[in-house]
Each structure stands twice: as C-alpha cells, then as structure tokens.
Design an enzyme around this catalytic site. Sequence first.
Site, short mmCIF file in Angstrom:
data_model
loop_
_atom_site.label_atom_id
_atom_site.label_comp_id
_atom_site.label_asym_id
_atom_site.label_seq_id
_atom_site.Cartn_x
_atom_site.Cartn_y
_atom_site.Cartn_z
N LYS A 135 -47.55 7.15 -1.09
CA LYS A 135 -46.45 8.06 -1.48
C LYS A 135 -46.99 9.17 -2.38
CE LYS A 135 -44.89 7.08 -5.30
NZ LYS A 135 -44.43 6.54 -6.57
N LYS A 167 -49.40 14.08 -12.07
CA LYS A 167 -49.62 12.68 -11.68
C LYS A 167 -49.95 12.57 -10.18
CE LYS A 167 -49.59 8.26 -11.35
NZ LYS A 167 -50.72 7.46 -11.79
N SER A 211 -43.68 7.67 -10.87
CA SER A 211 -44.40 8.77 -10.20
C SER A 211 -43.45 9.35 -9.15
CB SER A 211 -45.67 8.24 -9.54
OG SER A 211 -46.47 7.60 -10.50
P1 NAD Z 1 -43.07 -2.21 -9.02
O1 NAD Z 1 -42.62 -2.18 -7.62
O2 NAD Z 1 -43.91 -3.32 -9.52
O3 NAD Z 1 -41.77 -2.13 -10.01
C1 NAD Z 1 -40.62 -1.39 -9.71
C2 NAD Z 1 -39.41 -2.12 -10.29
O4 NAD Z 1 -38.24 -1.35 -10.01
C3 NAD Z 1 -39.19 -3.49 -9.64
O5 NAD Z 1 -39.05 -4.50 -10.64
C4 NAD Z 1 -37.89 -3.32 -8.84
O6 NAD Z 1 -37.10 -4.50 -8.77
C5 NAD Z 1 -37.19 -2.24 -9.64
N1 NAD Z 1 -36.20 -1.51 -8.84
C6 NAD Z 1 -36.34 -0.97 -7.61
N2 NAD Z 1 -35.18 -0.37 -7.23
C7 NAD Z 1 -34.30 -0.52 -8.26
C8 NAD Z 1 -32.95 -0.10 -8.47
N3 NAD Z 1 -32.29 0.61 -7.55
N4 NAD Z 1 -32.37 -0.43 -9.65
C9 NAD Z 1 -33.03 -1.13 -10.61
N5 NAD Z 1 -34.31 -1.55 -10.44
C10 NAD Z 1 -34.94 -1.25 -9.30
O7 NAD Z 1 -43.79 -0.79 -9.28
P2 NAD Z 1 -44.83 -0.41 -10.45
O8 NAD Z 1 -46.20 -0.69 -9.97
O9 NAD Z 1 -44.35 -0.95 -11.74
O10 NAD Z 1 -44.67 1.19 -10.40
C11 NAD Z 1 -43.55 1.87 -10.95
C12 NAD Z 1 -43.84 3.37 -10.86
O11 NAD Z 1 -45.04 3.66 -11.61
C13 NAD Z 1 -44.10 3.88 -9.44
O12 NAD Z 1 -43.60 5.19 -9.31
C14 NAD Z 1 -45.63 3.87 -9.35
O13 NAD Z 1 -46.09 4.81 -8.40
C15 NAD Z 1 -46.02 4.23 -10.76
N6 NAD Z 1 -47.31 3.76 -11.26
C16 NAD Z 1 -47.79 2.51 -10.96
C17 NAD Z 1 -49.03 2.11 -11.49
C18 NAD Z 1 -49.62 0.74 -11.22
O14 NAD Z 1 -50.82 0.54 -11.48
N7 NAD Z 1 -48.87 -0.22 -10.74
C19 NAD Z 1 -49.75 2.97 -12.32
C20 NAD Z 1 -49.22 4.21 -12.63
C21 NAD Z 1 -47.99 4.60 -12.10
#
Ligand code: NAD
Length: 308
Positions: A252, A183, A109
């Site tokens: 965010k 989104k 997102s």
């Molecule tokens: P999360 O924090 O669980 O996962 C993010 C991953 O990215 C982590 O494993 C982290 O180690 C990795 N990461 C961070 N910086 C990095 C880098 N520089 N290089 C490589 N890896 C890196 O987050 P999430 O809940 O999986 O969400 C991911 C995206 O999806 C976000 O933008 C969030 O807003 C969106 N989203 C989340 C949900 C939800 O229900 N969790 C639903 C829809 C959308």
Amino acid sequence: RCWRNMANSFTPPEAVGFVGLGNMGAPMARRLAAAGYRLVIADADAVAVARFADGTPCRHEPDLAVLGGACRIVITMLPDGHIVRDVVLGANGIAAGLQRDAVIIDMSSSAPVGTRDLGAALAGRGVHLMDAPVSGGVAKARDGTLAVMAGGEASVVERCRALLEVFGRVFPTGGPGTGHAMKALNNYLSAAHLATAAEGVIAGTRFGIAPETMIEILNSSSGRSYSTEYKYPKFILPGTFNAGFALGLMAKDVRLALELARANGAPHVLLQAVSDTWTRAEQQLGPRADHTEVVKYLESLAGGTAND
Ligand code: NAD
C-alpha cells in the site's frame, strides 16, 4: 503567544484517545501510559483491546463519539486513510464527540491527498488534524526511538510536540499531508532496498556464495542498507519472517508513493517496477504475510520476471 501555546499543549495527565492497538499502536500507547497520560482506547478487534488492557491502565470506550467527547486529543494508528476517515467522520465517529479546538493526530501511513481532504472537512468543525506517521518498526515503537514525520499547521505541530516526543524524534515536514507524503516515500526506498537486496542475494546464492557470507560482506561494503544490516540477520536468514509489518501495508505504501510521483509529474521508472513487484508479492502471499516474505516471492520467480 509562547505562554498560550504552553497552556494549550498536551502534557500528562492529559486524557488521550487512542484508536488502533495493533502491532504499532499497542507499544506506542503503552509509552503514553508510562509517561503519565490517561488513555481512552478503542479497537475493532476485541482481542487487541483485551491484550492491551491487560497490564496497561486505560479506559476502554468502544463508542467513538463518547471517546472523542472525553478527550482534547485523539490519536489514530489504523491500517490506512480510508479507515481513518471512516472512524473519524463515519456515523457516530470520533468527530461527533470532539469539542472545538480539539486535535486529531493520524499516525497511520495514510494517503496524503486524503489527509488534506479530511483536514478540510474537520476545519469546518473547528477541529485540527495533523499527520504524524512513524518509521522504525515495532522494536523502536517499544523503545520510543521512532522517527515521527509531523505534517500540519506549525502551531498545531508545536502544540503536539511534547506528546509526540514520547514516541521518538519529531521532524516537522511542512503543511498538512507532508508527513504522510514523506512516509510513503521513505517506505518506497525501504521496499526497494529490501527487494533489490533479495535479488542480489538470490543471484549470489545460486552462483555458490553462502547467503550469510553475502550479508556479512554487504554490511562492510557500499551495498548495505537497513534491510541488509537489520532485516536479513534478524528475520530472513533465520527464517522467522516475523518483523511485525504486514506485506499488504508495505505494498500500500509503495502504491501511495507511486501515486504521489505520478500526480506531481516526477519520474517513476523504478518506483513503478518496485510497486508492481510488491503488488504481485501481495497477490501471491496474501496481505497478512510479513513484508520480509517478499524474499520468498522473488525466489519463486525462478529466473523469470513476473511478466514472463
Ligand atoms: P495492524 O494491522 O497490526 O493494526 C491495526 C489495528 O487497527 C488493528 O488492531 C485493527 O483491529 C485496528 N482496526 C482496523 N480497522 C479498525 C476500525 N475500523 N476501527 C477500529 N480499529 C480498527 O497494523 P500496524 O502494523 O500496527 O500498522 C498501523 C499503521 O502504521 C499502518 O498504516 C502501517 O502502514 C503503519 N506502520 C506500521 C509499521 C510496522 O512496522 N508494523 C511501521 C510504521 C508504520
């Protein structure tokens, strides 16, 4: 043309780069592996990589330029657009390895304006960017029933459609950045519904109505929402607060929606109030709290507003 698009589209056993194996990325990437795609994965967190690789066939490639060189298509599922830009264009990033005509799909997102800038920077290298953020949370990521909001050039979206359908239902939204805009606006509504439901339930509870009774009645009435139908019974009433979506990520998204409304001269009276509320909740509880804990923040206001 049709034939060319089919030949160009990404179907198993295509190699797919997948960067970001967190709460959402891990179950999404697992679906690709189950569908027969060959995964080349990376994540900054070694624990996330180990957890993923245990039980899912994949090649781990921490060198992002090498990962890019091994794939015609790379998916990013990272916290925000700044991190995506860094991972793509930073020193030894994904773009350094990608061949011409490769595609990056940013499913995070991210901020829509940043997505347009990143797409323009990549176009100069002959690389296509599309945005395809998702809604539905961890459970729907596992089931492959997410809503996928697909922004980008129509020909690129079509090329990626079969692959994206592994995650759920694909909704083309228009040109580059429109998926990310959609989104952010969806999550504004979702954040507003949860916070307003919480204020209603807190008021009713303090008047003497049991919260379980309130939720049951709301769900048979016009005040219902995804928050009352799913999040309250599953994560809030039982006190588990484990929806798997961080409060900082929701805050965010609402800020992104506010920026979007402001930049386009759209009204944002309620959007401003919802954004302020989530930002204050994030300051009080920390960005890693679960987003359903916003209820605890509102309870702590004890009759006042955050401005009192
Ligand atoms: P999360 O924090 O669980 O996962 C993010 C991953 O990215 C982590 O494993 C982290 O180690 C990795 N990461 C961070 N910086 C990095 C880098 N520089 N290089 C490589 N890896 C890196 O987050 P999430 O809940 O999986 O969400 C991911 C995206 O999806 C976000 O933008 C969030 O807003 C969106 N989203 C989340 C949900 C939800 O229900 N969790 C639903 C829809 C959308």
